[in-house]
Write an enzyme that holds these catalytic residues in place. Sequence first.
Site, short mmCIF file in Angstrom:
data_model
loop_
_atom_site.label_atom_id
_atom_site.label_comp_id
_atom_site.label_asym_id
_atom_site.label_seq_id
_atom_site.Cartn_x
_atom_site.Cartn_y
_atom_site.Cartn_z
CG ASP A 220 -2.09 5.10 4.87
OD1 ASP A 220 -1.85 3.95 5.59
OD2 ASP A 220 -3.24 5.61 4.38
CE LYS B 22 -6.67 8.52 8.13
NZ LYS B 22 -7.33 7.27 8.83
CE LYS C 288 -3.43 2.55 2.91
NZ LYS C 288 -4.20 2.46 4.10
CD GLU D 247 -6.67 5.25 2.43
OE1 GLU D 247 -7.64 5.62 3.20
OE2 GLU D 247 -5.65 5.11 2.78
NE ARG E 176 -11.21 -0.98 3.47
CZ ARG E 176 -11.63 -1.27 4.73
NH1 ARG E 176 -12.98 -1.79 4.94
NH2 ARG E 176 -11.26 -0.72 5.81
N1 BES Z 1 -4.41 4.42 6.82
C1 BES Z 1 -5.60 4.17 7.63
C2 BES Z 1 -5.30 2.97 8.65
C3 BES Z 1 -4.34 3.44 9.92
C4 BES Z 1 -4.92 3.82 11.13
C5 BES Z 1 -3.01 3.25 9.65
C6 BES Z 1 -4.09 4.19 12.12
C7 BES Z 1 -2.32 3.46 10.78
C8 BES Z 1 -2.76 3.88 12.18
C9 BES Z 1 -6.69 3.36 6.67
O1 BES Z 1 -6.76 4.26 5.47
C10 BES Z 1 -8.11 3.94 7.37
O2 BES Z 1 -8.13 5.24 7.37
N2 BES Z 1 -8.86 2.98 7.70
C11 BES Z 1 -9.98 3.33 8.54
C12 BES Z 1 -11.12 2.44 7.83
C13 BES Z 1 -12.59 2.54 8.36
C14 BES Z 1 -12.86 3.79 7.82
C15 BES Z 1 -13.49 1.55 7.68
C16 BES Z 1 -9.81 3.04 9.96
O3 BES Z 1 -8.94 2.22 10.05
O4 BES Z 1 -10.42 4.02 10.64
ZN ZN Z 2 -4.76 4.68 4.78
MN MN Z 3 -7.75 5.86 5.34
#
Ligand code: BES
Ligand code: ZN
Ligand code: MN
Length: 504
Positions: free
Chosen positions: A274, A263, A251, A335, A337
Amino acid sequence: MNFELKPLSLTGAASQKCDVLMVMVPQNHVTTRDSFSVWLGELQRAGDLPTKAAQMLLLYKPAQANARRVVLVCVGDGSARQVRQAVVAAMTSMRSGPIKKVVLAFAQEAGAGGVRAAVAGLAEASYSYTSTKSKGEAHPLQKATLAAPDAAQWQTEFDRALAAARGVALAKEWANRPANHATPTQLAKAAQALAQHTKMHCEVLGARDVAKLGMGAFLAVAQGSDEPLQFIVLRYHGAARTQPPTVLVGKGITFDSGGISIKPAAEMDEMKYDMSGAASVLGVFRALADLTPAINVIGLIPACENLPGGRAIKPGDVVTSLSGKTIEILNTDAEGRLVLCDALTYAERFKPRVVIDIATLTGACVVALGAVRSGLFSSDADLANDLLHAGEAAQDLCWQLPLDEDYGEGLKTHFADVANVAGRAAGAVTAAKFLEGFVGGYPWAHLDIAGTAWRGGSSKGATGRPVGLLVEYLARQAELKTSPQPDAVADTGRSAGKTRVKRT
Ligand code: BES
Ligand code: ZN
Ligand code: MN
């Protein structure tokens, strides 16, 4: 830094001229006939030998050594974990002062795990981030020697650990760089530079190529940013072209603001990491350049930013992925996935032996496993076992989580073939279930490294994980292929062949 393994006894190591002699002493030191060991015995009887893991005794120019400083550091029970922690602690305490040459020696034979851990610990302690500082405080360490009486026996472990450590350092470097110094274009340049090594090639696809292919999910994420997306294809050919490759998919979100589903501001800066999955793929290729194993490996990196903007995807938008499946984007922050699913479909064209994707995919995985173990998901029991064992050997741990069909229920929607998010429950698993829906006819594993690729707090920064795990996994694949299999293996199946490989 130059790092070598040398056949030297303890007294032999002590006779080396150097700035620091680091002797790793287990908590239950047993004196041998070696005169340096006898001296350690004296200290032990006097109660002066450190006996708690990572405790140390520092001496200045003792008669028993040719070093300016001697540090006797306790490695506790001598486990890989404690050796590594002790080496890091001792090296960190030496930071102030002109240390150019270090000699490391075990007071007692430490085994394969100890050798690897000493290499990893020294490398970890000598990494420092400088690329966006005006005064780059170059690390003074120029030369390190690991002394072992039976050095020849540990050469493979040493070489592997050193190659992995170099890969880890490269992965850390890219993940630490801020998003404006690690754009998709800069990542692509780094991949092209790596491909200068022998047996490597790199091809980079731009937005037009990706659109032509039909990667609608990847394109959708990238469309909110002015920074052009890059789809990086790295190839390592160490075996005949007929040999099916292992495909690694990383990724590469160089910044994840969340997009329109933005966020919170606090700690959003950390979303520069990321692209740690992508960085780990670069790190693995760095290690392959050193190890040149007899296998084929493909690295796929979908790289782009996830930003809000006039062209950005909106919650509810439906896009068509490369697989032909339509996806309803209910949350633009899911994003990772979306970029991965198109890469997983693209992977099929290589007729892979296995495909492993590596991603900072979910906050839910951080909640589930913290910073200790990466989340492992796999549709293939052999592959999952191989990755678990490689992780143990490299001290880069992971833990398997389930993929039961029922976890996929929440991804159903009225408006597309699949939704990109399910409810809050089991978020790491539902993300993996989404990916599984795009996996082709190959064995697949997914590593969620959201918790393990980054360290928070005072030692904030990238960890370079899971480069160690992946390098170990690939090196074992190469070993299995090249070592002649005894006839007996035919009756007992694949796993018997594997257990033959001696590793701790
Ligand atoms: N890059 C984030 C996941 C992440 C969170 C990585 C904290 C490192 C530390 C990912 O793209 C994301 O935002 N995932 C969301 C998914 C949700 C919207 C279903 C998440 O984990 O909140
Ligand atoms: Zn992400
Ligand atoms: Mn994200």
